[in-house]
Design an enzyme around this catalytic site. Structure first.
Site, PDB file in Angstrom:
ATOM      1  N   THR A   7       6.984 -31.939  12.569  1.00 24.45           N
ATOM      2  CA  THR A   7       4.840 -32.412  12.608  1.00 24.45           C
ATOM      3  C   THR A   7       4.177 -32.774  11.698  1.00 24.45           C
ATOM      4  O   THR A   7       3.719 -33.185  11.995  1.00 24.45           O
ATOM      5  CB  THR A   7       4.494 -30.903  12.611  1.00 24.45           C
ATOM      6  OG1 THR A   7       4.411 -30.929  11.598  1.00 24.45           O
ATOM      7  CG2 THR A   7       5.666 -29.819  13.574  1.00 24.45           C
ATOM      8  N   ASP A  47       9.665 -39.087  -5.171  1.00 28.15           N
ATOM      9  CA  ASP A  47      11.971 -39.916  -5.436  1.00 28.15           C
ATOM     10  C   ASP A  47      11.459 -40.480  -6.085  1.00 28.15           C
ATOM     11  O   ASP A  47      12.216 -40.797  -7.475  1.00 28.15           O
ATOM     12  CB  ASP A  47      11.602 -40.186  -4.242  1.00 28.15           C
ATOM     13  CG  ASP A  47      12.340 -39.174  -3.476  1.00 28.15           C
ATOM     14  OD1 ASP A  47      13.071 -38.412  -3.584  1.00 28.15           O
ATOM     15  OD2 ASP A  47      13.246 -39.749  -2.440  1.00 28.15           O
ATOM     16  N   ASP A  76       8.460 -43.198  -1.804  1.00 30.48           N
ATOM     17  CA  ASP A  76       7.977 -42.020  -1.426  1.00 30.48           C
ATOM     18  C   ASP A  76       7.392 -41.732  -3.142  1.00 30.48           C
ATOM     19  O   ASP A  76       8.376 -42.255  -4.330  1.00 30.48           O
ATOM     20  CB  ASP A  76       9.432 -41.212  -1.565  1.00 30.48           C
ATOM     21  CG  ASP A  76       9.845 -39.492  -1.744  1.00 30.48           C
ATOM     22  OD1 ASP A  76       8.798 -39.218  -2.456  1.00 30.48           O
ATOM     23  OD2 ASP A  76       9.545 -38.911  -0.213  1.00 30.48           O
ATOM     24  N   ARG A  87       5.631 -31.472   3.343  1.00 34.24           N
ATOM     25  CA  ARG A  87       5.090 -31.419   4.703  1.00 34.24           C
ATOM     26  C   ARG A  87       6.329 -31.695   5.770  1.00 34.24           C
ATOM     27  O   ARG A  87       7.885 -31.971   5.125  1.00 34.24           O
ATOM     28  CB  ARG A  87       5.039 -33.905   5.048  1.00 34.24           C
ATOM     29  CG  ARG A  87       4.213 -33.902   4.649  1.00 34.24           C
ATOM     30  CD  ARG A  87       3.643 -35.022   5.265  1.00 34.24           C
ATOM     31  NE  ARG A  87       5.106 -36.138   4.525  1.00 34.24           N
ATOM     32  CZ  ARG A  87       4.792 -37.993   4.673  1.00 34.24           C
ATOM     33  NH1 ARG A  87       3.209 -37.605   5.882  1.00 34.24           N
ATOM     34  NH2 ARG A  87       5.200 -38.245   4.033  1.00 34.24           N
TER      35      ARG A  87
END
Ligand code: URA
Length: 210
Positions: A108, A204, A201, A104
């Protein structure tokens, strides 16, 4: 419009809660994800087509059911999608694995592809695209689009652990033929594209990188 399947089995919901807790260690997060993926794979394969074959039991001949067609393909969106694979392979050990590498762009929030590798004969295979988090939906839309454009699988389903309403809407609008399977639809996305309340996340937490 595609169907959103909420997998609300108590075991799935309980394990998901344990994973969401910020105290969950990498070890237990990974273990729960493995167990959840097995349970979710069981649900997502519920409508796999069967055919009849003749077999011999120790006592007599019978007509029995087997899964029809070419082996299923699990398509992992790197890197967090890989966290789903081992658990799913517990119930579909012969499945083939494809990988799509997308990251990602932090500015944006749009997906950028860096890897694409699929098994042969994709046109004869059913595909399940896996990514634990359906957040903005941009990566899922791009992954499914790449699959359709480059190898046209027989069918495509999408499986995640958590979805944001925005992601569901985006994926359904772009690919109304792709059913979505998730353990929960959370409240919303924050300004950084994270799901709230979410679990942080996923990559992670699976790989212990933070
Ligand atoms: N990806 C994640 O890992 N977590 C989120 O909340 C959103 C996207």
């Amino acid at each position: 419009m595609s169907t959103l399947h909420l997998i609300d089995h108590p075991l799935v919901q309980h394990k998901l809660t344990l994973m969401r807790r910020k105290e969950a260690s990498t070890n237990s997060f990974r273990r729960m994800l493995g167990e959840l993926s097995t349970l979710m794979a069981y649900e997502i394969t519920r409508d796999m087509p069967l055919s009849d074959i003749e077999i011999e039991t120790p006592l007599e001949t019978m007509t029995a059911k087997v899964i029809d067609g070419k082996k299923l393909v699990l398509v992992s969106i790197l890197r967090a999608g890989n966290g789903f694979l081992d658990g799913m392979l517990n119930v579909v050990p012969g499945a083939r694995i494809g990988h799509i590498g997308l990251y990602r762009d932090p500015e944006t929030l749009k997906p950028v592809e860096y890897y694409f590798k699929m098994p042969e004969n994709m046109g004869e295979r059913d595909a399940i695209v896996v990514d634990p988090m359906l957040a903005t939906g941009n990566s899922a839309v791009a992954a499914v689009q790449q699959l359709k454009d480059r190898c046209s699988p027989k069918s495509i389903k999408f499986m995640c652990l958590l979805a944001a309403p925005e992601g569901v809407k985006t994926l359904q609008a772009a690919h109304p033929d792709v059913d979505i399977y998730t353990a929960a639809v959370d409240r919303e996305l924050n300004d950084h594209g994270y799901i709230l309340p979410g679990l942080g996340d996923a990559g992670d937490r699976i790989f212990g990188t933070k």
